[in-house]
Motif scaffolding. Structure first.
Motif, PDB file in Angstrom:
ATOM      1  N   LYS A 160       0.824  -1.217   0.000  1.00 20.55           N
ATOM      2  CA  LYS A 160       0.000   0.000   0.000  1.00 20.55           C
ATOM      3  C   LYS A 160       0.853   1.261   0.000  1.00 20.55           C
TER       4      LYS A 160
ATOM      5  N   SER B 288       0.532   3.870  -2.993  1.00 20.08           N
ATOM      6  CA  SER B 288       0.168   5.267  -2.739  1.00 20.08           C
ATOM      7  C   SER B 288       1.185   6.217  -3.364  1.00 20.08           C
TER       8      SER B 288
ATOM      9  N   ASP C 173       0.471   6.122  -7.142  1.00 21.05           N
ATOM     10  CA  ASP C 173      -0.780   6.818  -7.475  1.00 21.05           C
ATOM     11  C   ASP C 173      -0.791   8.274  -7.016  1.00 21.05           C
TER      12      ASP C 173
ATOM     13  N   ASP D  49      -1.186   9.346  -3.967  1.00 19.80           N
ATOM     14  CA  ASP D  49      -2.408   9.344  -3.167  1.00 19.80           C
ATOM     15  C   ASP D  49      -2.058   9.615  -1.705  1.00 19.80           C
TER      16      ASP D  49
ATOM     17  N   ALA E  27      -4.198   7.576   0.971  1.00 19.64           N
ATOM     18  CA  ALA E  27      -3.767   6.188   1.135  1.00 19.64           C
ATOM     19  C   ALA E  27      -2.446   6.113   1.908  1.00 19.64           C
ATOM     20  N   ALA E  28      -1.549   7.064   1.647  1.00 21.17           N
ATOM     21  CA  ALA E  28      -0.270   7.098   2.361  1.00 21.17           C
ATOM     22  C   ALA E  28      -0.483   7.338   3.852  1.00 21.17           C
TER      23      ALA E  28
ATOM     24  N   ALA F 192       5.624   6.180   3.094  1.00 17.55           N
ATOM     25  CA  ALA F 192       4.350   6.897   3.075  1.00 17.55           C
ATOM     26  C   ALA F 192       4.521   8.361   3.485  1.00 17.55           C
TER      27      ALA F 192
ATOM     28  N   THR G 267       5.825  10.297   0.589  1.00 21.64           N
ATOM     29  CA  THR G 267       4.833  10.422  -0.481  1.00 21.64           C
ATOM     30  C   THR G 267       4.085  11.744  -0.353  1.00 21.64           C
TER      31      THR G 267
END
Length: 244
Positions: free
Chosen positions: A40, A44, A47, A49, A52-53, A112, A115
């Motif tokens: 995930k 993320s 994408d 995103d 999501a991160a 994450a 990101t």
């Protein structure tokens, strides 16, 4: 030995096995959460995103909590059951595996975190997709390492150890790519530095998966693999940049 002693010993063995089975179930649950976190976090990033991160970052608390539960249960098992040498080896391996899983979870969380910064910047070529492929390979290695642990399969564990070289090669290719982008256009430096740290963290995940596989070999054969696999990471900038 009289019948009472035999019954007591049988009770102790059964209790140890039951407690160990509970701990091993927690290890597999923790491993599943870490696998999910790796995938995930990489998705993320690919994408771009942020939402999501953020879920990956928050989900790391559950991984940390499981590590604490496993360590406490393992310590209690040692104190209460006084396991024999072979059983003690199993308990110690469980604790080391949980520690490696926790570190892999931390690296996914760090991916994450970065990101959230990178989505504010222009993407750098197809680097996000390349990192996702690298993370996918690490996740598959982790799945096999955990399967090797449950099946007590040292051959599968050694296969996982060998596959880490491919992760190192993927990292080296990304490292050279980032250097090229930074030299071509200084405006790429900040994004490439963040991407480099993500790639390096993913490579380090592979090292921790390797450590789990080595514990499987130790558990089954009573000794760690004799010949450590030479690292395929040949970059020189890492020592200067450090790790996050």
């Amino acid at each position: 030995m009289n019948s009472d002693n035999i019954m007591d010993e049988s009770h102790i063995v059964t209790a140890f096995d039951r407690d160990l089975e509970t701990i091993q179930a927690q290890i597999m649950k923790m491993g599943g959460l870490v696998e999910e976190s790796i995938l995930k976090a990489a998705q993320s990033l690919n994408d771009r995103d942020e939402e999501a991160a953020e879920k990956v970052r928050k989900g790391d608390k559950a991984i940390d909590a499981l590590e604490n539960q496993i360590n406490e249960a393992a310590a209690q098992l040692i104190a209460l059951r006084s396991p024999a040498a072979s059983d003690l080896r199993v308990v110690l391996s469980v604790m080391k595996i949980s520690g490696n899983l926790e570190r892999i979870g931390d690296y996914a969380k760090n991916m994450a975190k970065r990101t959230g910064v990178l989505v504010q910047m222009a993407p750098i070529n197809d680097s996000h997709a390349a990192i996702r492929r690298m993370a996918r390979e690490v996740q598959l290695m982790l799945k096999d390492a955990l399967d090797a642990y449950i099946q007590r399969d040292p051959d599968l564990a050694r296969d996982v150890i060998a596959r880490d070289e491919e992760v190192d090669q993927m990292y080296n290719a990304l490292f050279r790519e980032f250097l090229t982008f930074m030299m071509e256009d200084p405006r790429n430096i900040t994004a490439c530095m963040h991407l480099h740290f993500i790639a390096k963290n993913t490579e380090r995940m592979g090292d921790h998966v390797t450590a789990i596989a080595e514990q499987v070999v130790y558990l089954v054969e009573g000794a760690l693999p004799e010949d450590g696999r030479p690292k395929g990471d040949k970059t020189s900038l890492d020592a200067e940049l450090g790790e996050v």
